[in-house]
Design an enzyme around this catalytic site. Structure first.
Site, PDB file in Angstrom:
ATOM      1  N   ASP A 141      -3.746   6.730  -1.363  1.00 15.48           N
ATOM      2  CA  ASP A 141      -4.569   7.316  -0.413  1.00 15.48           C
ATOM      3  C   ASP A 141      -5.681   6.463   0.294  1.00 15.48           C
ATOM      4  OD1 ASP A 141      -5.889   9.346   1.218  1.00 15.48           O
ATOM      5  OD2 ASP A 141      -6.295  10.600  -0.620  1.00 15.48           O
ATOM      6  N   GLU A 196      -1.872   9.142   3.310  1.00 12.75           N
ATOM      7  CA  GLU A 196      -1.584   9.504   1.933  1.00 12.75           C
ATOM      8  C   GLU A 196      -0.066   9.672   1.686  1.00 12.75           C
ATOM      9  OE1 GLU A 196      -3.112  12.820  -0.274  1.00 12.75           O
ATOM     10  OE2 GLU A 196      -3.767  13.613   1.554  1.00 12.75           O
TER      11      GLU A 196
END
Length: 406
Positions: free
Chosen positions: A13, A104
DNA sequence: TCTGGGGTCCTAGGACCC
DNA sequence: TCTGGGGTCCTAGGACCC
Protein backbone atom coordinates in the site's frame (compact mmCIF):
# COMPACT_ATOMS: atom_id res chain seq x y z
CA UNK A 1 2.55 -35.00 6.60
CA UNK A 2 1.56 -31.83 8.40
CA UNK A 3 2.51 -28.78 6.41
CA UNK A 4 2.16 -25.60 8.42
CA UNK A 5 0.64 -22.65 6.61
CA UNK A 6 3.17 -19.92 6.02
CA UNK A 7 2.73 -16.18 5.89
CA UNK A 8 2.85 -15.78 2.11
CA UNK A 9 0.32 -13.01 1.46
CA UNK A 10 1.69 -9.52 0.98
CA UNK A 11 -0.43 -6.41 1.24
CA UNK A 12 1.36 -3.49 -0.39
CA UNK A 13 0.00 0.00 0.00
CA UNK A 14 1.57 3.30 -1.07
CA UNK A 15 1.58 5.80 1.78
CA UNK A 16 -0.65 8.85 1.21
CA UNK A 17 -0.65 8.03 -2.49
CA UNK A 18 -1.71 11.33 -4.09
CA UNK A 19 0.40 13.38 -1.68
CA UNK A 20 3.44 11.17 -2.22
CA UNK A 21 3.17 11.59 -6.00
CA UNK A 22 3.05 15.37 -5.53
CA UNK A 23 6.11 15.32 -3.27
CA UNK A 24 7.90 13.09 -5.74
CA UNK A 25 7.21 15.47 -8.63
CA UNK A 26 7.76 18.76 -6.79
CA UNK A 27 10.98 19.04 -4.83
CA UNK A 28 9.66 22.03 -2.91
CA UNK A 29 7.00 19.87 -1.28
CA UNK A 30 9.37 17.27 0.15
CA UNK A 31 9.44 17.35 3.91
CA UNK A 32 6.60 19.88 3.90
CA UNK A 33 3.04 19.19 5.04
CA UNK A 34 1.26 18.57 1.73
CA UNK A 35 -2.49 18.58 1.27
CA UNK A 36 -4.03 17.45 -2.03
CA UNK A 37 -7.41 18.99 -2.78
CA UNK A 38 -8.72 22.32 -1.60
CA UNK A 39 -12.44 21.77 -1.06
CA UNK A 40 -12.05 18.33 0.44
CA UNK A 41 -8.75 16.75 1.45
CA UNK A 42 -8.13 13.91 -1.01
CA UNK A 43 -4.81 13.02 0.59
CA UNK A 44 -2.53 14.40 3.27
CA UNK A 45 1.20 13.71 3.56
CA UNK A 46 2.46 12.33 6.85
CA UNK A 47 3.87 15.76 7.68
CA UNK A 48 0.30 17.10 7.37
CA UNK A 49 -1.20 14.17 9.24
CA UNK A 50 1.01 15.11 12.19
CA UNK A 51 -1.13 18.24 12.48
CA UNK A 52 -4.34 16.23 12.51
CA UNK A 53 -5.20 16.62 8.83
CA UNK A 54 -6.99 13.57 7.42
CA UNK A 55 -8.36 12.44 4.10
CA UNK A 56 -12.03 13.34 3.65
CA UNK A 57 -11.72 16.38 5.87
CA UNK A 58 -13.08 19.75 4.78
CA UNK A 59 -10.45 22.04 3.28
CA UNK A 60 -11.21 24.89 5.64
CA UNK A 61 -10.61 22.80 8.71
CA UNK A 62 -7.43 21.37 7.22
CA UNK A 63 -6.03 24.86 6.60
CA UNK A 64 -6.90 25.86 10.14
CA UNK A 65 -5.13 22.85 11.62
CA UNK A 66 -2.09 23.23 9.38
CA UNK A 67 -1.81 26.80 8.05
CA UNK A 68 1.78 26.27 6.83
CA UNK A 69 0.76 23.27 4.72
CA UNK A 70 0.98 23.42 0.95
CA UNK A 71 -2.41 22.87 -0.71
CA UNK A 72 -2.16 21.52 -4.24
CA UNK A 73 -4.74 20.67 -6.88
CA UNK A 74 -5.01 16.96 -7.73
CA UNK A 75 -3.41 15.73 -10.98
CA UNK A 76 -5.28 12.55 -11.74
CA UNK A 77 -3.36 11.76 -14.91
CA UNK A 78 -0.14 11.64 -12.87
CA UNK A 79 -1.75 9.31 -10.32
CA UNK A 80 -2.98 6.96 -13.03
CA UNK A 81 0.51 6.80 -14.51
CA UNK A 82 2.08 6.19 -11.10
CA UNK A 83 -0.44 3.42 -10.50
CA UNK A 84 0.41 1.77 -13.81
CA UNK A 85 4.11 1.78 -12.95
CA UNK A 86 3.36 0.47 -9.47
CA UNK A 87 1.35 -2.49 -10.76
CA UNK A 88 4.11 -3.25 -13.22
CA UNK A 89 6.35 -3.90 -10.24
CA UNK A 90 3.60 -5.88 -8.47
CA UNK A 91 3.00 -8.08 -11.51
CA UNK A 92 6.69 -8.77 -11.82
CA UNK A 93 6.93 -9.71 -8.14
CA UNK A 94 4.13 -12.25 -7.82
CA UNK A 95 2.09 -14.46 -10.13
CA UNK A 96 -1.19 -13.60 -8.39
CA UNK A 97 -2.00 -9.93 -7.79
CA UNK A 98 -5.35 -8.72 -6.53
CA UNK A 99 -5.60 -4.95 -6.91
CA UNK A 100 -7.83 -3.17 -4.41
CA UNK A 101 -7.42 0.37 -5.68
CA UNK A 102 -4.97 2.55 -7.60
CA UNK A 103 -2.34 2.21 -4.90
CA UNK A 104 -2.74 -1.10 -3.09
CA UNK A 105 -2.84 -4.80 -3.83
CA UNK A 106 -2.54 -8.27 -2.36
CA UNK A 107 0.31 -10.37 -3.72
CA UNK A 108 0.46 -14.13 -3.29
CA UNK A 109 4.11 -15.22 -3.12
CA UNK A 110 3.49 -18.87 -2.27
CA UNK A 111 5.97 -21.23 -3.84
CA UNK A 112 8.47 -18.52 -4.77
CA UNK A 113 10.88 -19.43 -1.98
CA UNK A 114 13.48 -21.06 -4.25
CA UNK A 115 13.21 -18.49 -6.99
CA UNK A 116 12.85 -15.24 -5.09
CA UNK A 117 13.54 -15.99 -1.45
CA UNK A 118 11.38 -15.83 1.64
CA UNK A 119 8.23 -13.65 1.71
CA UNK A 120 9.95 -11.11 3.92
CA UNK A 121 12.87 -10.88 1.48
CA UNK A 122 10.47 -10.50 -1.43
CA UNK A 123 8.64 -7.78 0.47
CA UNK A 124 11.87 -5.93 1.16
CA UNK A 125 12.88 -6.03 -2.48
CA UNK A 126 9.41 -4.95 -3.54
CA UNK A 127 9.66 -1.88 -1.35
CA UNK A 128 13.05 -1.07 -2.76
CA UNK A 129 11.93 -1.53 -6.36
CA UNK A 130 8.90 0.72 -5.88
CA UNK A 131 11.08 3.31 -4.20
CA UNK A 132 13.67 3.26 -6.99
CA UNK A 133 11.52 2.76 -10.06
CA UNK A 134 8.30 4.52 -9.15
CA UNK A 135 9.73 6.92 -6.59
CA UNK A 136 7.08 6.25 -3.96
CA UNK A 137 7.13 4.92 -0.38
CA UNK A 138 5.19 1.71 0.01
CA UNK A 139 4.33 -0.15 3.19
CA UNK A 140 4.04 -3.93 3.11
CA UNK A 141 2.30 -6.28 5.52
CA UNK A 142 3.08 -10.01 5.33
CA UNK A 143 0.80 -12.64 6.85
CA UNK A 144 -0.99 -15.91 6.27
CA UNK A 145 -4.32 -14.32 5.26
CA UNK A 146 -5.42 -11.28 3.31
CA UNK A 147 -7.09 -9.71 6.30
CA UNK A 148 -4.03 -10.08 8.54
CA UNK A 149 -1.75 -8.75 5.80
CA UNK A 150 -3.99 -5.73 5.35
CA UNK A 151 -4.07 -5.04 9.08
CA UNK A 152 -0.29 -5.53 9.25
CA UNK A 153 0.42 -2.91 6.58
CA UNK A 154 -1.95 -0.55 8.37
CA UNK A 155 0.01 -1.02 11.58
CA UNK A 156 3.37 -0.60 9.85
CA UNK A 157 2.65 2.71 8.10
CA UNK A 158 4.37 4.86 7.02
CA UNK A 159 7.17 3.38 4.92
CA UNK A 160 7.30 0.18 6.94
CA UNK A 161 7.36 -3.59 6.72
CA UNK A 162 5.68 -5.94 9.17
CA UNK A 163 5.45 -9.71 9.24
CA UNK A 164 2.82 -11.42 11.35
CA UNK A 165 4.20 -14.88 12.16
CA UNK A 166 1.75 -17.76 12.23
CA UNK A 167 2.24 -18.32 15.93
CA UNK A 168 1.75 -14.63 16.67
CA UNK A 169 -1.52 -13.95 14.88
CA UNK A 170 -3.82 -13.63 17.87
CA UNK A 171 -1.25 -11.57 19.77
CA UNK A 172 -1.21 -9.16 16.85
CA UNK A 173 -4.93 -9.21 16.17
CA UNK A 174 -6.66 -9.05 19.53
CA UNK A 175 -5.27 -5.76 20.90
CA UNK A 176 -6.29 -3.87 17.73
CA UNK A 177 -9.06 -1.31 18.26
CA UNK A 178 -12.17 -2.28 16.30
CA UNK A 179 -12.33 0.99 14.38
CA UNK A 180 -9.04 0.05 12.72
CA UNK A 181 -10.58 -3.12 11.31
CA UNK A 182 -11.04 -3.29 7.55
CA UNK A 183 -14.78 -3.04 6.96
CA UNK A 184 -15.65 -1.40 10.27
CA UNK A 185 -16.61 2.23 9.82
CA UNK A 186 -18.08 4.86 12.06
CA UNK A 187 -21.53 3.33 12.26
CA UNK A 188 -20.43 -0.21 13.12
CA UNK A 189 -17.80 1.03 15.57
CA UNK A 190 -20.44 3.05 17.40
CA UNK A 191 -22.80 0.10 17.71
CA UNK A 192 -19.99 -2.05 19.09
CA UNK A 193 -18.70 0.63 21.46
CA UNK A 194 -22.19 1.02 22.90
CA UNK A 195 -22.00 -2.62 23.93
CA UNK A 196 -18.57 -2.31 25.47
CA UNK A 197 -16.65 -3.81 22.57
CA UNK A 198 -13.52 -1.78 21.84
CA UNK A 199 -10.92 -4.27 20.63
CA UNK A 200 -10.83 -7.25 18.30
CA UNK A 201 -10.15 -9.46 21.32
CA UNK A 202 -13.41 -8.34 22.94
CA UNK A 203 -15.15 -8.95 19.63
CA UNK A 204 -13.85 -12.52 19.66
CA UNK A 205 -15.41 -13.12 23.08
CA UNK A 206 -18.92 -12.60 21.73
CA UNK A 207 -20.85 -15.36 20.06
CA UNK A 208 -21.68 -15.20 16.39
CA UNK A 209 -25.38 -14.94 17.16
CA UNK A 210 -24.76 -11.93 19.41
CA UNK A 211 -22.84 -10.14 16.68
CA UNK A 212 -25.50 -11.04 14.13
CA UNK A 213 -28.17 -9.55 16.38
CA UNK A 214 -26.16 -6.31 16.65
CA UNK A 215 -24.97 -5.93 13.06
CA UNK A 216 -27.14 -8.12 10.86
CA UNK A 217 -26.27 -11.48 9.33
CA UNK A 218 -23.61 -10.49 6.81
CA UNK A 219 -21.56 -8.09 8.94
CA UNK A 220 -22.07 -10.13 12.09
CA UNK A 221 -20.83 -13.37 10.58
CA UNK A 222 -17.95 -11.68 8.80
CA UNK A 223 -16.68 -9.88 11.90
CA UNK A 224 -17.08 -12.98 14.04
CA UNK A 225 -14.97 -14.95 11.59
CA UNK A 226 -12.28 -12.26 11.34
CA UNK A 227 -12.05 -11.75 15.10
CA UNK A 228 -11.53 -15.49 15.50
CA UNK A 229 -8.88 -15.41 12.83
CA UNK A 230 -10.83 -17.19 10.15
CA UNK A 231 -10.28 -15.61 6.78
CA UNK A 232 -9.85 -17.18 3.35
CA UNK A 233 -6.08 -17.05 2.74
CA UNK A 234 -5.94 -16.71 -1.03
CA UNK A 235 -6.12 -13.51 -3.03
CA UNK A 236 -9.16 -13.47 -5.23
CA UNK A 237 -9.41 -12.77 -8.89
CA UNK A 238 -10.85 -9.36 -9.53
CA UNK A 239 -14.41 -9.47 -10.75
CA UNK A 240 -15.61 -7.32 -13.56
CA UNK A 241 -16.97 -3.99 -12.54
CA UNK A 242 -20.68 -3.84 -11.78
CA UNK A 243 -21.51 -0.20 -12.38
CA UNK A 244 -20.41 3.01 -14.01
CA UNK A 245 -21.21 6.29 -12.32
CA UNK A 246 -20.46 9.96 -12.41
CA UNK A 247 -21.44 12.68 -10.03
CA UNK A 248 -20.94 16.36 -9.62
CA UNK A 249 -21.33 18.78 -6.74
CA UNK A 250 -23.43 21.74 -7.80
CA UNK A 251 -22.36 25.35 -7.59
CA UNK A 252 -24.89 27.47 -5.77
CA UNK A 253 -25.56 29.17 -9.12
CA UNK A 254 -26.91 25.95 -10.61
CA UNK A 255 -30.57 26.18 -9.73
CA UNK A 256 -32.59 26.73 -12.87
CA UNK A 257 -34.10 23.70 -14.62
CA UNK A 258 -32.00 24.44 -17.71
CA UNK A 259 -28.76 24.58 -15.77
CA UNK A 260 -29.66 21.39 -13.95
CA UNK A 261 -30.46 19.67 -17.22
CA UNK A 262 -27.10 20.72 -18.63
CA UNK A 263 -25.37 19.08 -15.67
CA UNK A 264 -27.43 15.95 -16.17
CA UNK A 265 -26.52 15.78 -19.86
CA UNK A 266 -22.82 16.14 -19.06
CA UNK A 267 -23.00 13.39 -16.44
CA UNK A 268 -24.87 10.97 -18.67
CA UNK A 269 -22.51 11.69 -21.53
CA UNK A 270 -19.49 11.00 -19.36
CA UNK A 271 -20.91 7.73 -18.06
CA UNK A 272 -22.11 6.38 -21.38
CA UNK A 273 -18.84 7.26 -23.12
CA UNK A 274 -16.94 5.25 -20.55
CA UNK A 275 -19.41 2.38 -20.91
CA UNK A 276 -19.08 2.32 -24.69
CA UNK A 277 -15.30 2.46 -24.62
CA UNK A 278 -15.35 -0.49 -22.19
CA UNK A 279 -17.87 -2.33 -24.34
CA UNK A 280 -20.40 -2.61 -21.51
CA UNK A 281 -24.11 -1.87 -21.30
CA UNK A 282 -26.45 -1.73 -18.35
CA UNK A 283 -30.13 -1.85 -17.47
CA UNK A 284 -30.58 0.05 -14.21
CA UNK A 285 -30.27 3.81 -14.30
CA UNK A 286 -29.88 5.40 -10.90
CA UNK A 287 -30.08 9.07 -10.02
CA UNK A 288 -28.19 10.03 -6.87
CA UNK A 289 -29.13 13.19 -5.07
CA UNK A 290 -27.62 15.00 -2.15
CA UNK A 291 -29.57 17.76 -0.49
CA UNK A 292 -28.74 20.97 1.38
CA UNK A 293 -28.74 19.18 4.72
CA UNK A 294 -26.35 16.53 3.31
CA UNK A 295 -28.99 13.86 3.42
CA UNK A 296 -29.08 11.66 0.36
CA UNK A 297 -31.62 9.99 -1.83
CA UNK A 298 -31.60 7.81 -4.89
CA UNK A 299 -34.14 7.05 -7.57
CA UNK A 300 -33.72 4.22 -10.00
CA UNK A 301 -35.41 2.62 -12.93
CA UNK A 302 -34.64 -0.65 -14.60
CA UNK A 303 -35.04 -0.85 -18.34
CA UNK A 304 -36.16 -3.98 -20.12
CA UNK A 305 -32.92 -4.08 -22.09
CA UNK A 306 -29.30 -3.14 -21.56
CA UNK A 307 -28.03 -0.07 -23.29
CA UNK A 308 -25.08 2.29 -23.38
CA UNK A 309 -26.85 4.85 -25.55
CA UNK A 310 -26.59 8.40 -24.28
CA UNK A 311 -30.08 9.40 -25.35
CA UNK A 312 -31.77 6.44 -23.72
CA UNK A 313 -29.96 6.80 -20.42
CA UNK A 314 -30.61 10.53 -20.53
CA UNK A 315 -34.32 10.04 -21.02
CA UNK A 316 -34.44 7.70 -18.05
CA UNK A 317 -32.36 10.09 -15.93
CA UNK A 318 -34.65 12.98 -16.82
CA UNK A 319 -37.71 11.00 -15.84
CA UNK A 320 -36.14 10.19 -12.49
CA UNK A 321 -35.15 13.81 -11.97
CA UNK A 322 -38.65 14.94 -12.78
CA UNK A 323 -40.10 12.46 -10.31
CA UNK A 324 -37.87 13.86 -7.59
CA UNK A 325 -38.44 17.52 -8.43
CA UNK A 326 -40.74 18.30 -5.50
CA UNK A 327 -38.25 16.77 -3.10
CA UNK A 328 -35.43 18.74 -4.69
CA UNK A 329 -37.27 22.04 -4.39
CA UNK A 330 -38.10 21.36 -0.79
CA UNK A 331 -34.66 20.32 0.38
CA UNK A 332 -32.28 22.08 -2.01
CA UNK A 333 -29.96 20.10 -4.26
CA UNK A 334 -26.19 20.15 -3.71
CA UNK A 335 -25.03 17.16 -5.71
CA UNK A 336 -26.36 15.07 -8.53
CA UNK A 337 -25.02 11.81 -9.87
CA UNK A 338 -25.95 9.23 -12.48
CA UNK A 339 -25.00 5.58 -12.15
CA UNK A 340 -25.74 2.77 -14.56
CA UNK A 341 -25.69 -0.66 -12.95
CA UNK A 342 -27.04 -4.12 -13.63
CA UNK A 343 -24.46 -4.56 -16.33
CA UNK A 344 -25.04 -7.46 -18.63
CA UNK A 345 -22.35 -10.06 -19.01
CA UNK A 346 -22.09 -9.37 -22.67
CA UNK A 347 -20.58 -6.26 -24.15
CA UNK A 348 -22.84 -4.20 -26.31
CA UNK A 349 -23.03 -1.31 -28.68
CA UNK A 350 -25.63 0.15 -30.99
CA UNK A 351 -25.04 1.52 -34.43
CA UNK A 352 -27.41 3.73 -36.33
CA UNK A 353 -28.21 3.08 -39.97
CA UNK A 354 -29.95 5.37 -42.46
CA UNK A 355 -33.69 5.73 -42.03
CA UNK A 356 -34.41 5.23 -45.74
CA UNK A 357 -33.25 1.65 -45.58
CA UNK A 358 -29.65 0.51 -45.23
CA UNK A 359 -28.08 -0.67 -48.43
CA UNK A 360 -26.05 -3.85 -48.32
CA UNK A 361 -22.74 -2.01 -47.96
CA UNK A 362 -23.91 0.06 -45.03
CA UNK A 363 -25.17 -3.03 -43.25
CA UNK A 364 -21.98 -4.96 -43.95
CA UNK A 365 -19.73 -2.21 -42.70
CA UNK A 366 -21.87 -1.90 -39.58
CA UNK A 367 -21.52 -5.62 -38.93
CA UNK A 368 -17.80 -5.40 -39.59
CA UNK A 369 -17.47 -2.61 -37.08
CA UNK A 370 -19.32 -4.60 -34.41
CA UNK A 371 -17.30 -7.73 -35.06
CA UNK A 372 -14.14 -5.68 -34.99
CA UNK A 373 -15.03 -4.40 -31.56
CA UNK A 374 -16.39 -7.57 -30.00
CA UNK A 375 -14.87 -10.42 -31.97
CA UNK A 376 -15.81 -12.37 -35.05
CA UNK A 377 -18.21 -14.66 -33.20
CA UNK A 378 -20.10 -11.84 -31.49
CA UNK A 379 -23.84 -12.24 -31.56
CA UNK A 380 -25.36 -9.33 -33.39
CA UNK A 381 -28.94 -8.62 -32.51
CA UNK A 382 -30.91 -6.52 -34.94
CA UNK A 383 -33.45 -4.14 -33.53
CA UNK A 384 -35.82 -2.76 -36.09
CA UNK A 385 -37.07 0.60 -35.01
CA UNK A 386 -38.25 3.66 -36.82
CA UNK A 387 -36.28 6.51 -35.31
CA UNK A 388 -33.87 7.16 -32.47
CA UNK A 389 -36.74 8.54 -30.45
CA UNK A 390 -38.72 5.39 -30.73
CA UNK A 391 -35.66 3.30 -29.96
CA UNK A 392 -35.46 5.18 -26.70
CA UNK A 393 -39.15 4.78 -26.10
CA UNK A 394 -38.86 1.11 -26.82
CA UNK A 395 -36.07 0.68 -24.32
CA UNK A 396 -37.99 2.60 -21.69
CA UNK A 397 -41.26 0.77 -22.11
CA UNK A 398 -41.78 -2.91 -22.58
CA UNK A 399 -43.59 -2.37 -25.84
CA UNK A 400 -42.42 -4.30 -28.86
CA UNK A 401 -40.39 -2.35 -31.37
CA UNK A 402 -42.12 -0.66 -34.25
CA UNK A 403 -42.13 -2.53 -37.53
CA UNK A 404 -40.51 0.12 -39.63
CA UNK A 405 -36.86 -0.22 -40.40
CA UNK A 406 -33.90 1.98 -39.61
C1' DT B 1 -16.84 20.93 10.08
C1' DC B 2 -20.57 20.88 6.70
C1' DT B 3 -17.57 17.63 1.81
C1' DG B 4 -15.35 15.00 -3.90
C1' DG B 5 -15.82 11.47 -6.98
C1' DG B 6 -15.36 6.80 -7.81
C1' DG B 7 -16.84 2.28 -6.39
C1' DT B 8 -18.73 -2.45 -3.61
C1' DC B 9 -21.92 -5.00 -0.87
C1' DC B 10 -26.02 -5.65 2.22
C1' DT B 11 -30.93 -5.13 3.87
C1' DA B 12 -35.79 -4.80 3.72
C1' DG B 13 -40.15 -4.48 1.68
C1' DG B 14 -43.15 -5.21 -2.18
C1' DA B 15 -44.71 -7.30 -6.53
C1' DC B 16 -44.99 -11.31 -8.76
C1' DC B 17 -44.45 -16.35 -10.04
C1' DC B 18 -45.18 -21.51 -9.43
C1' DT C 1 -61.87 -18.22 0.70
C1' DC C 2 -57.77 -18.81 2.77
C1' DT C 3 -53.30 -20.65 2.99
C1' DG C 4 -47.83 -23.20 2.29
C1' DG C 5 -43.35 -22.97 0.82
C1' DG C 6 -40.14 -21.81 -2.45
C1' DG C 7 -38.34 -18.56 -5.48
C1' DT C 8 -36.95 -13.97 -8.56
C1' DC C 9 -36.67 -9.16 -9.51
C1' DC C 10 -37.02 -4.27 -8.43
C1' DT C 11 -36.57 -0.10 -5.49
C1' DA C 12 -34.64 2.67 -1.87
C1' DG C 13 -31.58 3.29 1.62
C1' DG C 14 -27.33 2.53 4.21
C1' DA C 15 -22.49 1.21 5.41
C1' DC C 16 -18.07 1.06 3.91
C1' DC C 17 -13.69 1.61 1.07
C1' DC C 18 -9.99 4.47 -1.42
Amino acid sequence: VFVPAEPTILHADVDSFFASVEQRDHRGLRGRPTIVGGGVVLAASYEAKAYGVEGGMGGRKARRLCPQGAVVEPRFAAYMEASRALFEVFDRTAPIVEGLSLEEAFLDVRGLERISGSPIEIAGRLRQAVREEVGLPVTVGVARTRFLAKMASGAAKPDGLLLVPCDGELEFLHPLPIDRVWGVGASTAEKLHRRGIATVGQLAERSESTLVSILGPASGRRLHALANNRDPPRPRARRRRRSFGSQSALHPAVRSPDALDAVLIALVDRVTRRMRSSGRAGRTVMLRLRFGDFSRASRSRTLPRSTAATRTILIAARLLLEAALAEIQRRGLTLVGVTVANLGDGAGAQLELPVDGPDGDALDSALDELRGRFGADAVVRAATVARRESLSAWLLSSDPPSKRRS
